[in-house]
Scaffold this active site. Sequence first.
Site, PDB file in Angstrom:
ATOM      1  N   CYS A   6       0.790  -1.240   0.000  1.00  0.00           N
ATOM      2  CA  CYS A   6       0.000   0.000   0.000  1.00  0.00           C
ATOM      3  C   CYS A   6       0.818   1.283   0.000  1.00  0.00           C
ATOM      4  O   CYS A   6       2.017   1.300   0.196  1.00  0.00           O
ATOM      5  CB  CYS A   6      -1.048  -0.033   1.088  1.00  0.00           C
TER       6      CYS A   6
ATOM      7  N   CYS B 271      -5.753  -2.573  -3.909  1.00  0.00           N
ATOM      8  CA  CYS B 271      -6.867  -2.341  -4.842  1.00  0.00           C
ATOM      9  C   CYS B 271      -6.486  -2.688  -6.277  1.00  0.00           C
ATOM     10  O   CYS B 271      -5.375  -2.413  -6.727  1.00  0.00           O
ATOM     11  CB  CYS B 271      -7.353  -0.914  -4.726  1.00  0.00           C
TER      12      CYS B 271
ATOM     13  N   SER C 240      -4.976  10.643  -6.090  1.00  0.00           N
ATOM     14  CA  SER C 240      -4.812   9.202  -5.939  1.00  0.00           C
ATOM     15  C   SER C 240      -4.296   8.579  -7.225  1.00  0.00           C
ATOM     16  O   SER C 240      -4.536   9.082  -8.323  1.00  0.00           O
ATOM     17  CB  SER C 240      -6.164   8.585  -5.574  1.00  0.00           C
TER      18      SER C 240
END
Length: 553
Positions: free
Chosen positions: A119, A191, A470
Amino acid sequence: MISDKTKHGIERAPHRSLMKAIGMINEEIDRPFIGVVNSWNEFVPGHIDLNKMADSVKAGIRMNGGTPLEFHTIGVCDGIAMGHEGMKYSLPSRETIADSVELQVKAHQLDGLVFVTACDKILPGHLMASARVNIPSIVVTAGPMCPGIYEDQCVDLISVFEAVGKLKTGDVTSEEIRTLEEHACPGAGSCAGLFTANTMGCMTEALGMSLPCCATSPATEARKYRIAKASGLQIMNLVEEKINPRDIMTSLAFENAIRTDMAIGGSTNTTLHLPAIAHECGIKLTLNEFDRLSRDTPHLTSIRPGGTDFMVDLDQAGGIQAVMERLKEKLHLNCITVTGKTLKENLKEFRIVNPEKHARVIRTMDNPYHKEGGIAVLRGNLAPRGCVIKQSAVDPKMFKHSGPARVFDCEEDANKAIMNKGIKKGDVIVIRYEGPKGGPGMREMLQGTSAVVGMGLSDSVALITDGRFSGGTRGPCIGHVSPEAAEGGPIALVEDGDIIEIDIHSRKLDLKLSEDEIQKRLKGWKKKEKHLTGVLKRYAQLVSSADKGAIFE
């Protein structure tokens, strides 16, 4: 061994007695001490299975004659922190993570390290720490989440964020969003697209700090646990051969990583994290390097959010080794990696097991998706020290855009205007005082950017900020504007209605004002003071600007 400082000789009998208090026997004490740095927690999907992965690492260490000693770092889930005050704490956690690893390792004098991590900010923090302590290290990244399935289509977290914007236009109902949220994130892993977490996993492999295929192998596959076990075995060889992180993460290795980043179209956050990691290696990595390499590296994949493929598709096509094989004529092949071999030797051993998928997902150098790499660095009187955009995820009609500024001094105000349909086609949304110092913390702003996409405005509305976006962002979103507003950068002087010109091909971002008007406004500018306490107060005092990687200087 480094750890002999804590356990060798009669004068260390008290130290050994404490080791025996945790259950060690003499045979374990006599072996090299290998720290297993685990960022497992119950907040982050990418981390939820890292406790099991660490068990595989420890098994490999024991199999090859080492004694594993596990400890943990914190980890912030950017998705859960998104869109509110919590995101101010995400980027600062990177420095805290690096500091915490240094404290633990130096205090206990370990011989080697295996980082079990994933992450956005956590993985960069681990790599920074590995360079700082500079003892033999290897990284095991959690790997991507598989995409979810909704109405016979693959979906991911960004699908949910963008659906919120579609709700405002009536394209979806709240009930449909409720159903989508049940399916979008099906389980453990980072993700499913090429967002910041998976981009940094790819960068770790491209730098040579993780074993081949580690970055893209899905989190839930047994193959990931085999890689973890093999990494535990390999750390003992690195300790024996005295191969340290700074031997691997050289300036040439960083160039390889940036080229790989440009070829896959990764997150703009690499322009923060790679310079910060390089800084710990004693290497200065500037935005100029990113732009130079982007102009000379074709974009070869089409992965979410800029395309339609997912990380599992890239993995089935051969992963990062396959990308680097495509790029090898532009790479420095003699760089050493954690395999103990050079990149050239690693690629020689690499085999494509799914040729059809390989050919479809990873294009050749002479048939790219775009002639240039994924990231462009823009400059101009609005960003004298630079800003970044993921050009591979921009609609071609927005490569050149001119429009009136809609100025907001925080993310919340901008989001409110977007969600209340207060933005018109042609507008340039400016969100300022969200930089490293001004935020503080340089928030990602996925909520607003996704809403713009969901409302069908990504081909007519641009966003500009001294904060950041992001890795899941698509559209004409320009971040990291430097100098930031809190430092009196030109972005602080923009007023509603000012015309802003964007020209990605020419790498330009300009405020259409005369120099005299800019200087006049600068004289009248007053810094906004925020009442800060704790971590954010210290962070705002120490952090550098975005163009330097938001490092502590």
